[in-house]
Design a protein around this motif. Structure first.
Motif, PDB file in Angstrom:
ATOM      1  N   ALA A   1       7.058  11.993  -3.846  1.00 23.64           N
ATOM      2  CA  ALA A   1       7.351  10.504  -3.212  1.00 23.64           C
ATOM      3  C   ALA A   1       9.205  10.469  -3.159  1.00 23.64           C
ATOM      4  O   ALA A   1       9.565   9.723  -2.350  1.00 23.64           O
ATOM      5  N   GLY A   2       9.906  11.114  -3.850  1.00 24.34           N
ATOM      6  CA  GLY A   2      11.258  10.896  -4.342  1.00 24.34           C
ATOM      7  C   GLY A   2      11.930  11.164  -3.060  1.00 24.34           C
ATOM      8  O   GLY A   2      12.974  10.905  -3.108  1.00 24.34           O
ATOM      9  N   GLU A   3      11.345  12.312  -2.410  1.00 20.77           N
ATOM     10  CA  GLU A   3      12.051  12.886  -1.282  1.00 20.77           C
ATOM     11  C   GLU A   3      12.293  11.618  -0.049  1.00 20.77           C
ATOM     12  O   GLU A   3      13.004  11.733   0.717  1.00 20.77           O
ATOM     13  N   HIS A   4      11.442  10.885  -0.016  1.00 23.58           N
ATOM     14  CA  HIS A   4      11.214   9.764   0.941  1.00 23.58           C
ATOM     15  C   HIS A   4      11.175   8.391   0.585  1.00 23.58           C
ATOM     16  O   HIS A   4      11.298   7.399   1.556  1.00 23.58           O
ATOM     17  N   TYR A   5      10.979   8.090  -0.781  1.00 24.18           N
ATOM     18  CA  TYR A   5      10.792   6.757  -1.128  1.00 24.18           C
ATOM     19  C   TYR A   5      11.737   6.440  -2.264  1.00 24.18           C
ATOM     20  O   TYR A   5      11.815   7.028  -3.131  1.00 24.18           O
TER      21      TYR A   5
ATOM     22  N   LEU B   1       0.754  -1.122  -0.050  1.00 27.29           N
ATOM     23  CA  LEU B   1       0.038   0.059  -0.019  1.00 27.29           C
ATOM     24  C   LEU B   1       0.979   1.333  -0.077  1.00 27.29           C
ATOM     25  O   LEU B   1       0.658   2.167  -0.565  1.00 27.29           O
ATOM     26  N   LEU B   2       2.089   1.194   0.804  1.00 28.57           N
ATOM     27  CA  LEU B   2       2.718   2.346   0.661  1.00 28.57           C
ATOM     28  C   LEU B   2       3.414   2.682  -0.634  1.00 28.57           C
ATOM     29  O   LEU B   2       3.669   3.570  -1.038  1.00 28.57           O
ATOM     30  N   ARG B   3       3.728   1.541  -1.365  1.00 32.86           N
ATOM     31  CA  ARG B   3       4.362   1.546  -2.634  1.00 32.86           C
ATOM     32  C   ARG B   3       3.402   2.441  -3.609  1.00 32.86           C
ATOM     33  O   ARG B   3       3.703   3.195  -4.248  1.00 32.86           O
ATOM     34  N   LYS B   4       2.159   1.848  -3.605  1.00 29.82           N
ATOM     35  CA  LYS B   4       1.019   2.381  -4.534  1.00 29.82           C
ATOM     36  C   LYS B   4       0.688   3.724  -4.242  1.00 29.82           C
ATOM     37  O   LYS B   4       0.403   4.702  -5.098  1.00 29.82           O
TER      38      LYS B   4
ATOM     39  N   PRO C   1      12.717   3.507  -5.057  1.00 32.01           N
ATOM     40  CA  PRO C   1      11.958   2.650  -5.842  1.00 32.01           C
ATOM     41  C   PRO C   1      12.320   1.417  -5.439  1.00 32.01           C
ATOM     42  O   PRO C   1      13.613   0.942  -5.198  1.00 32.01           O
ATOM     43  N   ARG C   2      11.399   0.218  -5.408  1.00 35.06           N
ATOM     44  CA  ARG C   2      11.667  -1.086  -4.738  1.00 35.06           C
ATOM     45  C   ARG C   2      12.757  -1.699  -5.480  1.00 35.06           C
ATOM     46  O   ARG C   2      13.454  -2.714  -5.097  1.00 35.06           O
TER      47      ARG C   2
ATOM     48  N   LEU D   1       6.164   8.102 -14.043  1.00 38.11           N
ATOM     49  CA  LEU D   1       5.840   8.203 -12.440  1.00 38.11           C
ATOM     50  C   LEU D   1       6.651   9.402 -11.892  1.00 38.11           C
ATOM     51  O   LEU D   1       7.779   9.274 -11.631  1.00 38.11           O
ATOM     52  N   GLY D   2       6.212  10.540 -12.230  1.00 34.12           N
ATOM     53  CA  GLY D   2       7.073  11.875 -11.906  1.00 34.12           C
ATOM     54  C   GLY D   2       8.426  11.841 -12.964  1.00 34.12           C
ATOM     55  O   GLY D   2       8.166  11.728 -14.273  1.00 34.12           O
ATOM     56  N   ASP D   3       9.431  11.775 -12.272  1.00 32.31           N
ATOM     57  CA  ASP D   3      10.664  11.731 -13.338  1.00 32.31           C
ATOM     58  C   ASP D   3      11.169  10.466 -13.598  1.00 32.31           C
ATOM     59  O   ASP D   3      12.187  10.292 -14.083  1.00 32.31           O
ATOM     60  N   LYS D   4      10.495   9.626 -12.737  1.00 34.13           N
ATOM     61  CA  LYS D   4      10.764   7.782 -13.145  1.00 34.13           C
ATOM     62  C   LYS D   4      10.377   7.481 -14.191  1.00 34.13           C
ATOM     63  O   LYS D   4       9.041   7.431 -14.241  1.00 34.13           O
ATOM     64  N   ARG D   5      10.959   7.447 -15.363  1.00 32.06           N
ATOM     65  CA  ARG D   5      10.537   6.781 -16.383  1.00 32.06           C
ATOM     66  C   ARG D   5      11.208   5.460 -16.940  1.00 32.06           C
ATOM     67  O   ARG D   5      11.013   4.949 -17.690  1.00 32.06           O
ATOM     68  N   LYS D   6      12.222   4.971 -16.198  1.00 33.56           N
ATOM     69  CA  LYS D   6      12.673   3.810 -16.093  1.00 33.56           C
ATOM     70  C   LYS D   6      12.711   2.889 -15.037  1.00 33.56           C
ATOM     71  O   LYS D   6      12.784   3.435 -13.968  1.00 33.56           O
ATOM     72  N   GLU D   7      12.768   1.532 -15.298  1.00 33.25           N
ATOM     73  CA  GLU D   7      12.905   0.468 -14.147  1.00 33.25           C
ATOM     74  C   GLU D   7      13.951  -0.560 -14.405  1.00 33.25           C
ATOM     75  O   GLU D   7      14.169  -0.799 -15.581  1.00 33.25           O
ATOM     76  N   LEU D   8      13.973  -1.248 -13.354  1.00 37.28           N
ATOM     77  CA  LEU D   8      15.120  -2.331 -13.432  1.00 37.28           C
ATOM     78  C   LEU D   8      14.402  -3.562 -13.292  1.00 37.28           C
ATOM     79  O   LEU D   8      13.593  -3.506 -12.281  1.00 37.28           O
TER      80      LEU D   8
END
Length: 647
Positions: free
Chosen positions: A175-179, A163-166, A181-182, A427-434
């Motif tokens: 979110a990037g201030e405190h979160y 839930l926190l992730r979602k 990416p998993r 998601l905001g500035d997040k455009r890539k994932e691993l």
């Protein structure tokens, strides 16, 4: 492995959150749902002992010594509640639901109440009540079965984390201030606990590990590390500790611990850099994604005081970085928490700590200190656009004070910048994932870096001296002649020597001898006004018969450190530096300026890690003839189109 069925609970809460639409903005949903989830879990957990706790509370009124310990024992948990309400009974009076919920919160044990208060839930209760939503939302939560017999502590942790992730992704603008990416957390954890560390965990019947995050955010790194260690050995005992500055984020992290029956006191609130909440503790594993590019000027006094007063007996003995970025302060802090018999540290940093600061600066000295102690095991370059509030390039540093013998003096670099996968929706500035496959590939490359048979252009292993250099000062002799000009003697007291206009002197002494009667200050002023640089003039000899250097011709160059330099003692280092500098002077400088020399008293040792330079591949420009042919073909096409269009 995630417990089966936890997704149903997540979907239930997610559906309840939809009722907030119109009254709350999407980025506020988590601040409402998460504390209510915590309250409902506490309600379910405390149900079997509720009557006994209320009876003990009546026997031991507030203010009586030992009351908290007595009530905790009666509850059988680290928290308790003396309210007469449960999530079901507080709904029995639909006109006073808000008041009943407030009674439920205020009668929690002090530590639990502080966690809920940090969410600033009271104001949100009022908003829901005014909008007519409170009863419906609480009724849904009352129907959510979170009894320990149905939902284990482990499953509760997964529910909370998901839930926190979602909710964090929903509020990606902040979110990037405190979160983190998993997938980044999973990569860091795997880099720290894979290989020999994993083997050790698996072979130990009941391994005990301590895990620490000094900028814990919502606690994701700690929980992921704990879960990963338990995957390797389900008998492992994992003790976590963390500290977080932001009150609401700290509350989320504490809530996560409470959901898993972990002492919430292991998550402290406050500024790690000014007040270390775990100052006397050492840890097996340290993880962090500290704020980078954030100024520490607001609390600089305490940090400078510790640096100057305690030196290496404190946390910041190696040096202080520029005031605009405290990333390397967090790194030093984490290294101070390593166990003497071996710890592993993982930290996410921007590119700046790799190379910012000239030789002798705080940043350079911190990097030098790390390499001198041979703590830097490796660095992994991540793809850009991995985080919610920044698209900049980031790097994972892995450090340890227990390197394997074959890794001594070496640093491994892994270039994973091209292993990111573009997301279907940013998601905001997040455009890539691993992806999981990419993470496994990175870990494989990292662990296999020292294998001589490995041959991958994305991996380099370098001696630690490769990142160091000496900054030498190259001097050239001062050559001057002195000529008296009208401007030099235009003002008092120099007008008395106007008869010298046009005369030239080979030395300063000859000029001053021709202009007697001046004070020391006036002599300096006249000599300066009459001095003219002349490469054909005689060399100026100063006091002690030494050649004077020309500040206008002074230059500085970087000379690589000699191989094995960090292993030498102090005297050996000085001799090696001087020998290499003189060799550089003879082979690289004297061919162009034979009268140059090096002032070794000004030499400084610097350390920088130019990561991208190590993986740069030069692409030669296309041949001119090829470009000319392409241009000619384009011109022909344009002429044809123009003719066809009748232009």
């Amino acid at each position: 492995m995630a417990p089966v069925g936890f997704e149903d609970k997540v979907a239930f809460v997610w559906k309840v959150a939809d009722k907030l639409r119109g009254t709350f903005k999407q980025h506020e949903y988590g601040a409402v749902m998460l504390p209510l989830l915590v309250l409902r879990r506490m309600d379910a957990v405390l149900a079997p002992t509720r009557d006994e706790v209320r009876a003990k509370a009546h026997e031991h009124p507030e203010g009586r010594p030992g009351r908290e310990a007595i009530l905790e024992r009666a509850a059988g948990h680290r928290f308790y509640n003396t309210s007469r309400f449960t999530f079901s009974t507080l709904l029995s009076d639909d006109k006073n639901v808000a008041a009943n919920l407030r009674d439920f919160v205020t009668r929690l044990s002090p530590a639990a109440r502080r966690v809920i208060e940090a969410y600033e839930l009271d104001a949100r209760i009022e908003r829901m009540d005014r909008a007519g939503l409170l009863y419906a939302v609480l009724a849904d939560f009352a129907d959510l079965d979170l009894r320990p017999s149905v939902v284990s502590n482990e499953a509760m942790g997964y529910i909370f984390e998901e839930l926190l992730r979602k909710f964090s992704e929903m509020s990606n603008e902040t979110a990037g201030e405190h979160y983190t990416p998993r997938e980044v957390i999973r990569l860091m954890v795997d880099l720290l606990v894979s290989g020999p560390t994993a083997v050790e965990l698996q072979e130990n019947p009941v391994p005990v590990r301590t895990v620490y995050d000094p900028a814990a955010g919502t606690g994701g790194m700690l929980m992921t590390a704990m879960a990963r260690i338990k995957e390797l050995n389900d008998k492992a005992i994992v003790n976590v500790a963390g500290q977080e500055l932001n009150d609401e984020t700290w509350a989320i992290a504490q809530s996560d611990l409470m959901m898993q029956d972990i002492d919430p006191a292991r998550m402290r609130n406050g500024n790690t850099l000014t007040k270390d909440a775990f100052a006397t503790e050492k840890f097996d594993l340290c993880f962090s994604n500290p704020p980078y590019g954030v100024a520490w000027s607001a609390y600089a006094a305490a940090i400078r005081d510790e640096h100057e007063r305690l030196g290496h007996n404190g946390r910041f003995g190696a040096g202080l970085p520029r005031i605009s970025d405290g990333s390397l302060l967090f790194l030093q802090h984490m290294l101070s928490h390593m166990k003497p018999d071996g710890s592993r540290v993982g930290i996410v940093l921007s590119g700046s700590p790799l190379f910012s600061g000239q030789a002798g600066s705080g940043e350079s000295e911190i990097r030098r200190w790390i390499l001198e102690n041979d703590w830097l095991e490796g660095i992994v370059a991540l793809p850009d656009q991995m985080f919610y509030n920044t698209g900049i390039s980031t790097y994972v540093w892995i450090l340890t004070n227990d390197k394997a013998p074959e890794a001594a003096g070496l640093v491994r670099l892994v270039d994973a910048r091209e292993l990111g996968t573009k997301m279907r929706k940013s998601l905001g500035d997040k455009r890539k994932e691993l992806t999981s496959a990419a993470i496994d590939d990175i870990v494989r490359l990292y662990l296999g870096a020292l294998d001589e048979s490995a041959d991958d252009v994305r991996v380099k292993v370098m001696a630690r001296e490769a990142f160091g250099f000496q900054r030498i000062t190259v001097e050239r002799p001062l050559r001057r002649r002195w000529e008296v000009t009208p401007e030099a003697v235009a003002a008092e007291p120099f007008t008395a020597h106007a008869g010298l206009i046009g005369q030239r002197f080979d030395t300063e002494q000859a000029l001053l001898a021709a202009a007697p009667g001046l004070t020391t200050a006036h002599k300096k002023a006249l000599a300066k006004a009459c001095a003219i640089a002349d490469p054909d003039a005689p060399v100026v000899i100063g006091r002690g018969g030494k050649v004077e250097p020309d500040p206008d011709l002074r230059d500085a160059e970087n000379v690589p450190l000699p191989a094995g330099w960090f292993e030498l003692d102090f005297e050996g280092r000085l001799k090696a530096l001087e020998a290499d500098a003189e060799h550089h002077l003879a082979t690289e400088i004297h061919a162009y300026v034979p009268d140059a020399w090096i002032d070794h008293t000004k030499t400084k040792v610097g350390v920088e890690i130019p990561f991208t330079r190590q993986f740069y591949v030069f692409t030669p420009p296309r041949p001119v003839a090829e470009i000319a042919t392409e241009i000619k073909n384009l011109e022909t096409q344009i002429q044809t189109w123009t003719k066809d269009l009748g232009l």
